[in-house]
Each structure stands twice: as structure tokens, then as C-alpha cells.
Design a protein around this motif. Structure first.
Motif, PDB file in Angstrom:
ATOM      1  N   PRO A   6      32.257 -17.047  48.782  1.00 27.96           N
ATOM      2  CA  PRO A   6      30.848 -17.026  48.365  1.00 27.96           C
ATOM      3  C   PRO A   6      29.988 -18.130  48.973  1.00 27.96           C
ATOM      4  CG  PRO A   6      32.255 -16.621  46.475  1.00 27.96           C
ATOM      5  CD  PRO A   6      33.156 -16.999  47.620  1.00 27.96           C
ATOM      6  N   GLU A   7      30.581 -19.245  49.349  1.00 24.55           N
ATOM      7  CA  GLU A   7      29.798 -20.344  49.924  1.00 24.55           C
ATOM      8  C   GLU A   7      29.143 -19.955  51.250  1.00 24.55           C
ATOM      9  OE1 GLU A   7      32.362 -22.178  46.868  1.00 24.55           O
ATOM     10  OE2 GLU A   7      32.749 -20.703  48.436  1.00 24.55           O
ATOM     11  N   PHE A   8      29.609 -18.892  51.908  1.00 24.50           N
ATOM     12  CA  PHE A   8      28.937 -18.404  53.118  1.00 24.50           C
ATOM     13  C   PHE A   8      27.503 -17.995  52.798  1.00 24.50           C
ATOM     14  CE2 PHE A   8      32.995 -18.467  55.109  1.00 24.50           C
ATOM     15  CZ  PHE A   8      32.818 -18.294  56.468  1.00 24.50           C
ATOM     16  N   MET A   9      27.259 -17.443  51.601  1.00 28.95           N
ATOM     17  CA  MET A   9      25.893 -17.081  51.209  1.00 28.95           C
ATOM     18  C   MET A   9      25.026 -18.328  51.085  1.00 28.95           C
ATOM     19  SD  MET A   9      26.258 -13.913  48.526  1.00 28.95           S
ATOM     20  CE  MET A   9      27.145 -14.856  47.307  1.00 28.95           C
ATOM     21  N   ASN A  10      25.578 -19.387  50.499  1.00 28.41           N
ATOM     22  CA  ASN A  10      24.827 -20.637  50.381  1.00 28.41           C
ATOM     23  C   ASN A  10      24.524 -21.222  51.752  1.00 28.41           C
ATOM     24  OD1 ASN A  10      24.904 -20.458  47.598  1.00 28.41           O
ATOM     25  ND2 ASN A  10      26.761 -21.699  47.441  1.00 28.41           N
ATOM     26  N   LEU A  11      25.475 -21.141  52.662  1.00 33.17           N
ATOM     27  CA  LEU A  11      25.258 -21.644  54.022  1.00 33.17           C
ATOM     28  C   LEU A  11      24.044 -20.970  54.649  1.00 33.17           C
ATOM     29  CD1 LEU A  11      26.247 -23.221  56.595  1.00 33.17           C
ATOM     30  CD2 LEU A  11      27.499 -21.138  57.165  1.00 33.17           C
ATOM     31  N   VAL A  12      24.003 -19.657  54.596  1.00 32.21           N
ATOM     32  CA  VAL A  12      22.902 -18.901  55.211  1.00 32.21           C
ATOM     33  C   VAL A  12      21.569 -19.189  54.543  1.00 32.21           C
ATOM     34  CG1 VAL A  12      22.007 -16.555  55.502  1.00 32.21           C
ATOM     35  CG2 VAL A  12      24.350 -17.063  56.099  1.00 32.21           C
ATOM     36  N   ASN A  13      21.584 -19.398  53.229  1.00 36.58           N
ATOM     37  CA  ASN A  13      20.339 -19.592  52.499  1.00 36.58           C
ATOM     38  C   ASN A  13      19.807 -21.018  52.522  1.00 36.58           C
ATOM     39  OD1 ASN A  13      20.009 -16.922  51.696  1.00 36.58           O
ATOM     40  ND2 ASN A  13      21.383 -17.197  49.964  1.00 36.58           N
ATOM     41  N   HIS A  14      20.655 -22.001  52.856  1.00 37.17           N
ATOM     42  CA  HIS A  14      20.221 -23.387  52.720  1.00 37.17           C
ATOM     43  C   HIS A  14      20.476 -24.280  53.935  1.00 37.17           C
ATOM     44  CE1 HIS A  14      19.376 -22.580  48.540  1.00 37.17           C
ATOM     45  NE2 HIS A  14      20.589 -22.100  48.393  1.00 37.17           N
ATOM     46  N   TYR A  15      21.169 -23.793  54.950  1.00 40.06           N
ATOM     47  CA  TYR A  15      21.543 -24.643  56.078  1.00 40.06           C
ATOM     48  C   TYR A  15      21.246 -23.950  57.403  1.00 40.06           C
ATOM     49  CZ  TYR A  15      24.095 -27.238  52.538  1.00 40.06           C
ATOM     50  OH  TYR A  15      24.423 -27.958  51.420  1.00 40.06           O
ATOM     51  N   GLU A  16      21.194 -24.755  58.446  1.00 45.38           N
ATOM     52  CA  GLU A  16      20.999 -24.219  59.789  1.00 45.38           C
ATOM     53  C   GLU A  16      22.281 -23.540  60.262  1.00 45.38           C
ATOM     54  OE1 GLU A  16      18.816 -26.337  63.229  1.00 45.38           O
ATOM     55  OE2 GLU A  16      20.935 -26.766  63.534  1.00 45.38           O
ATOM     56  N   ILE A  17      22.121 -22.376  60.896  1.00 45.19           N
ATOM     57  CA  ILE A  17      23.259 -21.655  61.459  1.00 45.19           C
ATOM     58  C   ILE A  17      22.980 -21.345  62.916  1.00 45.19           C
ATOM     59  CG2 ILE A  17      24.000 -20.631  59.262  1.00 45.19           C
ATOM     60  CD1 ILE A  17      22.646 -17.991  60.236  1.00 45.19           C
ATOM     61  N   LYS A 118      20.090 -21.073  67.417  1.00 41.89           N
ATOM     62  CA  LYS A 118      20.083 -21.724  66.101  1.00 41.89           C
ATOM     63  C   LYS A 118      18.972 -21.124  65.257  1.00 41.89           C
ATOM     64  CE  LYS A 118      22.106 -26.020  67.454  1.00 41.89           C
ATOM     65  NZ  LYS A 118      22.863 -26.926  66.675  1.00 41.89           N
ATOM     66  N   HIS A 119      19.265 -21.000  63.972  1.00 44.79           N
ATOM     67  CA  HIS A 119      18.300 -20.481  63.017  1.00 44.79           C
ATOM     68  C   HIS A 119      18.214 -21.457  61.862  1.00 44.79           C
ATOM     69  CE1 HIS A 119      18.516 -16.604  65.075  1.00 44.79           C
ATOM     70  NE2 HIS A 119      19.815 -16.796  65.111  1.00 44.79           N
ATOM     71  N   SER A 120      17.012 -21.871  61.536  1.00 43.26           N
ATOM     72  CA  SER A 120      16.816 -22.781  60.408  1.00 43.26           C
ATOM     73  C   SER A 120      17.002 -22.030  59.103  1.00 43.26           C
ATOM     74  CB  SER A 120      15.412 -23.370  60.441  1.00 43.26           C
ATOM     75  OG  SER A 120      15.253 -24.144  61.596  1.00 43.26           O
ATOM     76  N   ALA A 121      17.297 -22.786  58.078  1.00 44.40           N
ATOM     77  CA  ALA A 121      17.399 -22.177  56.752  1.00 44.40           C
ATOM     78  C   ALA A 121      16.048 -21.591  56.369  1.00 44.40           C
ATOM     79  CB  ALA A 121      17.815 -23.240  55.744  1.00 44.40           C
ATOM     80  N   PRO A 122      16.042 -20.484  55.630  1.00 38.94           N
ATOM     81  CA  PRO A 122      14.760 -19.914  55.223  1.00 38.94           C
ATOM     82  C   PRO A 122      13.986 -20.882  54.344  1.00 38.94           C
ATOM     83  CG  PRO A 122      16.616 -18.625  54.345  1.00 38.94           C
ATOM     84  CD  PRO A 122      17.170 -19.764  55.124  1.00 38.94           C
ATOM     85  N   SER A 123      12.680 -20.852  54.462  1.00 38.85           N
ATOM     86  CA  SER A 123      11.866 -21.702  53.593  1.00 38.85           C
ATOM     87  C   SER A 123      11.267 -20.813  52.506  1.00 38.85           C
ATOM     88  CB  SER A 123      10.772 -22.408  54.380  1.00 38.85           C
ATOM     89  OG  SER A 123       9.925 -21.456  54.982  1.00 38.85           O
ATOM     90  N   PHE A 124      11.258 -21.327  51.312  1.00 36.98           N
ATOM     91  CA  PHE A 124      10.741 -20.573  50.187  1.00 36.98           C
ATOM     92  C   PHE A 124       9.517 -21.282  49.653  1.00 36.98           C
ATOM     93  CE2 PHE A 124      15.294 -19.848  50.374  1.00 36.98           C
ATOM     94  CZ  PHE A 124      15.353 -18.460  50.336  1.00 36.98           C
ATOM     95  N   GLY A 125       8.524 -20.528  49.289  1.00 38.02           N
ATOM     96  CA  GLY A 125       7.316 -21.099  48.718  1.00 38.02           C
ATOM     97  C   GLY A 125       7.013 -20.459  47.386  1.00 38.02           C
ATOM     98  N   PHE A 126       6.113 -21.053  46.681  1.00 43.38           N
ATOM     99  CA  PHE A 126       5.703 -20.528  45.390  1.00 43.38           C
ATOM    100  C   PHE A 126       4.219 -20.212  45.470  1.00 43.38           C
ATOM    101  CE2 PHE A 126       9.333 -23.214  44.538  1.00 43.38           C
ATOM    102  CZ  PHE A 126      10.118 -22.370  43.755  1.00 43.38           C
ATOM    103  N   SER A 127       3.847 -19.095  44.921  1.00 47.67           N
ATOM    104  CA  SER A 127       2.435 -18.752  44.896  1.00 47.67           C
ATOM    105  C   SER A 127       1.915 -18.875  43.462  1.00 47.67           C
ATOM    106  CB  SER A 127       2.216 -17.330  45.416  1.00 47.67           C
ATOM    107  OG  SER A 127       2.928 -16.412  44.624  1.00 47.67           O
ATOM    108  N   LEU A 128       0.662 -19.153  43.356  1.00 50.72           N
ATOM    109  CA  LEU A 128       0.025 -19.294  42.055  1.00 50.72           C
ATOM    110  C   LEU A 128      -0.102 -17.929  41.419  1.00 50.72           C
ATOM    111  CD1 LEU A 128      -1.403 -21.031  39.953  1.00 50.72           C
ATOM    112  CD2 LEU A 128      -3.508 -20.685  41.252  1.00 50.72           C
ATOM    113  N   GLN A 129       0.475 -17.780  40.255  1.00 49.61           N
ATOM    114  CA  GLN A 129       0.410 -16.513  39.530  1.00 49.61           C
ATOM    115  C   GLN A 129      -0.719 -16.596  38.498  1.00 49.61           C
ATOM    116  OE1 GLN A 129       2.565 -13.805  40.202  1.00 49.61           O
ATOM    117  NE2 GLN A 129       2.997 -15.099  41.957  1.00 49.61           N
ATOM    118  N   THR A 130      -1.582 -15.613  38.482  1.00 48.91           N
ATOM    119  CA  THR A 130      -2.683 -15.598  37.502  1.00 48.91           C
ATOM    120  C   THR A 130      -2.594 -14.392  36.616  1.00 48.91           C
ATOM    121  OG1 THR A 130      -4.134 -14.520  39.076  1.00 48.91           O
ATOM    122  CG2 THR A 130      -4.229 -16.917  38.956  1.00 48.91           C
TER     123      THR A 130
END
Length: 130
Positions: A6-17, A118-130
Motif C-alpha cells: 500500500p505504501e506505493f500509493m503514498n509514494l505516488v501521492n506525496h513524493y517525486e517519481i 520525473k514527475h512531482s507529487a500532485p499538489s492539492f488546493g482548497f477552494s472556498l465553499q459557500t
């Protein structure tokens, strides 16, 4: 190993590959603690998996361990990547720890794959919910 941990999923989501990630990570649903055991014993430095034919990426997880996928080696089955293999080159000098590198070769001529960007880890943002 055949199936990734399962740590392969964390690698892809949080680290450079480096390499191709063109398929979801098909690991078991329950984490059996294999990574934690390897980390605790300090004897596992690299985990390589197969199973997902459209993945051949690699990356360093938690600065502790290298994870990598092998390249699909046959012409049948699933996957769009050209058949090839992941090659490991290990070296060890007297009284020194072992060092290693890996790379992917492809095609009948087994040439080094030129497309392992090389691919950077995805960046996640938050949007203002109204």
C-alpha cells in the motif's frame, strides 16, 4: 514481489517519481506491515513490484527506501508500454555498504528507455465553499 504494498500509493501521492504511472496501484486493501517490518530491521532498502502493466515508475519513500515497478516483459496481457525490464546494478566495495541503481530497458534491443521523466507529487488546493 508481484503485487505492490500500500505504501506505493503514498509514494505516488506525496513524493517525486520517475517513469510512467498510467494505471492505478492495485495493492491489497489491508496493510500487513511489510514496509514497517523492513524499516524496523534496517535490512530492506529497496522494494520492487510488478502486477500493474502500465506502471514502471520508481521513487524514494520517506528517504528510507526505494520503491520501483518492473516494466512489463511480455507481449500478451494488459498494458500499453513497450515490453522491457527493470535492470538493477548493484556494487559493493570491501567494508562498504552495497549501492545500487536501476533503469528500464525496452524493446528487442534492450535499449535504455529515454522516456523516464520525473514527475512531482500532485499538489492539492482548497477552494472556498459557500
Amino acid at each position: 514481489m508481484h503485487k505492490p504494498i500500500p505504501e506505493f500509493m503514498n509514494l505516488v501521492n506525496h513524493y517525486e517519481i520517475s517513469g510512467h504511472k498510467q494505471q492505478e496501484i492495485n495493492c491489497q486493501a489491508i496493510n500487513a506491515g511489510l514496509f514497517a517490518s523492513g524499516l524496523e530491521t534496517k535490512k530492506t532498502v529497496w522494494v520492487n513490484a510488478g502486477h500493474d502493466a502500465n506502471n514502471d515508475f520508481s521513487g524514494r519513500y520517506h528517504n528510507e527506501m526505494m520503491f520501483s515497478y518492473s516494466r512489463k516483459s511480455g507481449y500478451g496481457g494488459h498494458g500499453h508500454l513497450q515490453p522491457g525490464a527493470r535492470v538493477f546494478k548493484l556494487t559493493q566495495s570491501l567494508h562498504e555498504p552495497m549501492h545500487g541503481i536501476s533503469y528500464v530497458v525496452e524493446g528487442e534491443a534492450a535499449t535504455v528507455s529515454p522516456n523516464m521523466a520525473k514527475h512531482s507529487a500532485p499538489s492539492f488546493g482548497f477552494s472556498l465553499q459557500t
